[in-house]
Design an enzyme around this catalytic site. Sequence first.
Site, PDB file in Angstrom:
ATOM      1  N   VAL A  81      41.047  42.233  57.869  1.00  0.00           N
ATOM      2  CA  VAL A  81      41.647  42.706  56.616  1.00  0.00           C
ATOM      3  C   VAL A  81      40.518  42.871  55.615  1.00  0.00           C
ATOM      4  CG1 VAL A  81      43.355  42.283  54.832  1.00  0.00           C
ATOM      5  CG2 VAL A  81      43.591  41.179  57.070  1.00  0.00           C
ATOM      6  N   VAL A  82      40.378  44.060  55.072  1.00  0.00           N
ATOM      7  CA  VAL A  82      39.387  44.278  54.019  1.00  0.00           C
ATOM      8  C   VAL A  82      40.142  44.757  52.787  1.00  0.00           C
ATOM      9  CG1 VAL A  82      37.135  45.236  53.457  1.00  0.00           C
ATOM     10  CG2 VAL A  82      37.842  45.088  55.850  1.00  0.00           C
ATOM     11  N   HIS A  89      31.092  47.435  48.141  1.00  0.00           N
ATOM     12  CA  HIS A  89      31.061  46.599  49.344  1.00  0.00           C
ATOM     13  C   HIS A  89      32.191  46.981  50.312  1.00  0.00           C
ATOM     14  CE1 HIS A  89      28.972  42.908  50.720  1.00  0.00           C
ATOM     15  NE2 HIS A  89      30.010  42.822  51.514  1.00  0.00           N
ATOM     16  N   ARG A 128      51.775  45.092  55.875  1.00  0.00           N
ATOM     17  CA  ARG A 128      51.414  45.643  57.192  1.00  0.00           C
ATOM     18  C   ARG A 128      51.133  44.552  58.223  1.00  0.00           C
ATOM     19  NH1 ARG A 128      50.268  48.867  53.261  1.00  0.00           N
ATOM     20  NH2 ARG A 128      49.852  51.097  53.454  1.00  0.00           N
TER      21      ARG A 128
HETATM   22  C1  DLZ Z   1      31.793  39.933  51.769  1.00  0.00           C
HETATM   23  C2  DLZ Z   1      33.181  40.306  52.133  1.00  0.00           C
HETATM   24  C3  DLZ Z   1      34.089  40.761  51.150  1.00  0.00           C
HETATM   25  C4  DLZ Z   1      33.694  40.920  49.722  1.00  0.00           C
HETATM   26  N1  DLZ Z   1      35.349  41.071  51.457  1.00  0.00           N
HETATM   27  C5  DLZ Z   1      35.764  40.962  52.747  1.00  0.00           C
HETATM   28  C6  DLZ Z   1      37.101  41.300  53.101  1.00  0.00           C
HETATM   29  O1  DLZ Z   1      37.953  41.659  52.278  1.00  0.00           O
HETATM   30  N2  DLZ Z   1      37.442  41.198  54.415  1.00  0.00           N
HETATM   31  C7  DLZ Z   1      36.552  40.803  55.398  1.00  0.00           C
HETATM   32  O2  DLZ Z   1      36.942  40.772  56.578  1.00  0.00           O
HETATM   33  N3  DLZ Z   1      35.308  40.466  55.067  1.00  0.00           N
HETATM   34  C8  DLZ Z   1      34.889  40.519  53.779  1.00  0.00           C
HETATM   35  N4  DLZ Z   1      33.608  40.187  53.449  1.00  0.00           N
HETATM   36  C9  DLZ Z   1      32.727  39.563  54.480  1.00  0.00           C
HETATM   37  C10 DLZ Z   1      31.971  40.553  55.389  1.00  0.00           C
HETATM   38  O3  DLZ Z   1      32.831  41.145  56.348  1.00  0.00           O
HETATM   39  C11 DLZ Z   1      30.867  39.785  56.143  1.00  0.00           C
HETATM   40  O4  DLZ Z   1      31.442  38.681  56.814  1.00  0.00           O
HETATM   41  C12 DLZ Z   1      29.777  39.286  55.213  1.00  0.00           C
HETATM   42  O5  DLZ Z   1      29.216  40.345  54.493  1.00  0.00           O
HETATM   43  C13 DLZ Z   1      28.665  38.549  56.011  1.00  0.00           C
HETATM   44  O6  DLZ Z   1      28.058  39.423  56.959  1.00  0.00           O
END
Ligand code: DLZ
Length: 159
Positions: A81-82, A89, A128
């Site tokens: 999930v991002v 970023h 979702r």
């Molecule tokens: C750094 C970061 C941020 C800001 N947001 C998310 C997110 O919403 N979902 C996710 O899976 N990972 C996030 N990360 C971490 C990055 O995927 C990664 O783990 C770091 O940048 C270390 O490599």
Amino acid sequence: MSGAGAPQTDPVDCSDLRVAIVAASWHDVVMKGLLDGALRACSDHEVADPRVVRVPGSFELPVAAQALAAAGYDAVVALGVVIRGGTPHFDYVCAAATDGLTRVALDHTVPVGFGVLTCDDEAQALDRAGLEGSREDKGYEAAAAALSTARVLGEVRAA
Ligand code: DLZ
């Protein structure tokens, strides 16, 4: 992108396939929904004992998926999930996950289910995640897609 138009397919028997799920760890409530959905799909497809590995974030999904594909798994399911923040970023993590997982699938000819939610906010992600009250179940869908594709690839190789 909307979920309208998703295929309605019956689960096929995948009891002979080795299946691995790689799941990121950010946003734990949503991730639990995605992981439960993927495991439910494996059960519906008669996958006995899918391997589950956890990584910190979605950025780390491709390298773990690559290791699993190289280890001989017939299908890999990637879950993450991002959530968009105020910086670029989001775009970098989404692009790295998408491009990296695509590369793993093509380099290894192994289906990689794409269960990575890329959302503007947490409400969209919860909707979702296959949780009670969610409209969609993307963990289930990603696993079902990887499994049915693995079946198709098996038929292509056998022909
Ligand atoms: C750094 C970061 C941020 C800001 N947001 C998310 C997110 O919403 N979902 C996710 O899976 N990972 C996030 N990360 C971490 C990055 O995927 C990664 O783990 C770091 O940048 C270390 O490599």
